[in-house]
Scaffold this active site. Structure first.
Site, PDB file in Angstrom:
ATOM      1  N   ALA A   2      -1.013   0.422   9.400  1.00 35.18           N
ATOM      2  CA  ALA A   2      -0.805   0.699  10.823  1.00 35.18           C
ATOM      3  C   ALA A   2       0.681   0.790  11.148  1.00 35.18           C
ATOM      4  CB  ALA A   2      -1.463  -0.386  11.666  1.00 35.18           C
ATOM      5  N   LYS A   3       1.524   0.405  10.219  1.00 38.15           N
ATOM      6  CA  LYS A   3       2.988   0.519  10.361  1.00 38.15           C
ATOM      7  C   LYS A   3       3.467   0.035  11.729  1.00 38.15           C
ATOM      8  CE  LYS A   3       3.432   3.990   6.749  1.00 38.15           C
ATOM      9  NZ  LYS A   3       2.024   4.313   6.408  1.00 38.15           N
ATOM     10  N   ARG A   4       3.094  -1.196  12.072  1.00 40.49           N
ATOM     11  CA  ARG A   4       3.507  -1.775  13.326  1.00 40.49           C
ATOM     12  C   ARG A   4       4.911  -2.361  13.189  1.00 40.49           C
ATOM     13  NH1 ARG A   4      -0.617   1.082  14.592  1.00 40.49           N
ATOM     14  NH2 ARG A   4      -2.286   0.174  15.834  1.00 40.49           N
TER      15      ARG A   4
END
Lengths: 293, 293
Positions: B95-97
């Protein structure tokens, strides 16, 4: 189709530079809305939209606080976004997405497409992965009259770890901004401002002035005003004198306008509304006055 | 509580280094599952979990492709995550938060908390905003036996724009990895490997070897194998000889294993399953053989 930059300018001209953060922190949603539950988030967010409409032109919901509650939280977010659109508010979706081409297209479909399920006017983007990861957002924004908000110099202490360090002769965040020049041109509106916005934390006024020199036409999204400690004049450091006041972006406030002490303990919706609208009006007046009214 | 790193190692020891990407691209979900709809995503994803179980130890769903379908897409994702957990698969949530402290805590609650609504074993994180934005994830991973996967050198051409440029004497991605040293120590398992994983694209084998020198204990997540063009030996460039084979992370494949041509046009679930399980087995065998297995 009116460019996003021009729509944002019209909204801030009408109401002032305040952007109201919609950040449902754990433990801060009053019981009268249903507390820290998906329904509580939805009821509170809809009330925040109603309180902001007519007093501010722009809101910024933070995706993380809705994702906490899983898909039910995202459903609450969706309904708040739809209500904001109906209320005529400009919505800056703060989700800080960023990924490679085909995956970026997924985020575009989610947020920036004409029929996006999470309808908004602009989306925050993380530039670390490079220009090819930003391009799908810029292309969609160009086609659909939307904006793209790229992290440049953020408001947290950790911005010193990488963003402010020297990348081949200039701070990394300046290199990011330099690289965005062509995209800024593509999203320029009739006002001369660009809907390729930059995040420049209010806690770094010197950096904001420097970024204004590098990107004279980019609208700024300035977080860190209020609860994070910066005052109105620091928050407006990167704005420009145009006509009789400073302009060039929005200043976001979240906790200070959405959770004033009187609102947290409000016994009735009327009391809550009174507290929140007073806090919004006060922040707007503070910023408006610092901008030279 | 077994450390995430040790659980990942046990899974790859048992099945091989393949991580099956769960990336429901627009227009690629066969009609027999319901096509490109929330129900189609859910049915297809559940079938992918069933196909992966017993053939791979690790899966990596990509959030963007579910967010395309709004909260209904996120509901489909939730059910797929729950099925994966029941099937004993290790789930790397892509999700590359990344965001500041209190907001990062929101993402922690969503993904890495014990009772997270999006249950997973590790989450991909973007380091641009600095160490204080990564810390809440590391603390949660340490407490809950989970992993944190930080973008270092990604597989796309745009990785040259910032990541590979010289930041005070070394490429930015190396500076990121250097700064993560203490976090790597905190997430080290009994195997000696750390659950602070690094993303090192298969399209950059030289960079992967360099990162292995800088971070000898970090497990790698290597995207870019298969459809993105890198072969097994390039994908394993950052792995290390331990015992009689190369080890040290997972290699993810998505389109090549989830959308082989025979699966796209399958008339029946049996035909689809035959095509997908064959593709998973072939990728696992290719990687296993290149690893000296």
């Amino acid at each position: 189709m009116t460019a996003f930059a021009d729509r944002l300018l019209a909204a801030t001209d009408a109401h002032g530079p305040l952007c109201v953060g919609i950040d449902p922190h754990a433990g801060r949603i009053p019981d009268l809305f249903g507390g820290d539950t998906p329904d509580g988030l939805e009821n509170w967010g809809l009330a925040m939209v109603e309180a902001a409409a007519g007093r501010a032109g722009v809101i910024k919901p933070q995706s993380a606080f809705f994702e906490r509650h899983g898909w039910q939280g995202m459903r609450a977010l969706t309904r708040i976004l739809e209500a904001a659109r109906e209320a005529g508010l400009i919505v800056l979706m703060d989700a800080k997405r960023g990924d490679i081409g085909s995956t970026a297209e997924g985020y575009v479909s989610a947020f920036l497409a004409q029929d996006a399920p999470f309808p908004c006017d602009a989306l925050t983007i993380n530039p670390y992965m490079g220009l090819d990861t930003i391009e799908p957002h810029v292309a969609a924004a160009e086609a659909n009259g939307k904006g793209v908000i790229v992290l440049a110099r953020t408001s947290n202490p950790g911005s010193a770890d990488f963003q402010s360090r020297n990348l081949e002769g200039a701070p990394l965040f300046e290199r990011v901004v330099e690289a965005l020049g062509p995209a800024m041109g593509r999203l320029k509106g009739e006002s001369g401002w660009s809907g390729l916005m930059l995040v420049t934390g209010a806690t770094g006024p010197d950096e904001a002035r420097r970024l204004r020199m590098l990107a004279p036409d980019a609208l700024f999204l300035v977080p860190g005003y209020g609860a994070q400690g910066a005052g109105a004049s620091e928050a407006l450091a990167g704005f420009q004198q145009r006509g009789n006041r400073l302009t060039g972006g929005v200043v976001s406030a979240s906790r200070s306008v959405s959770f004033p002490p009187e609102a947290l303990n409000a016994d009735s919706l009327d009391d809550w509304r009174t507290a929140v609208t007073a806090a919004i009006n006060a922040a707007q007046a503070d910023l408006f006055s610092a901008a030279g009214g």
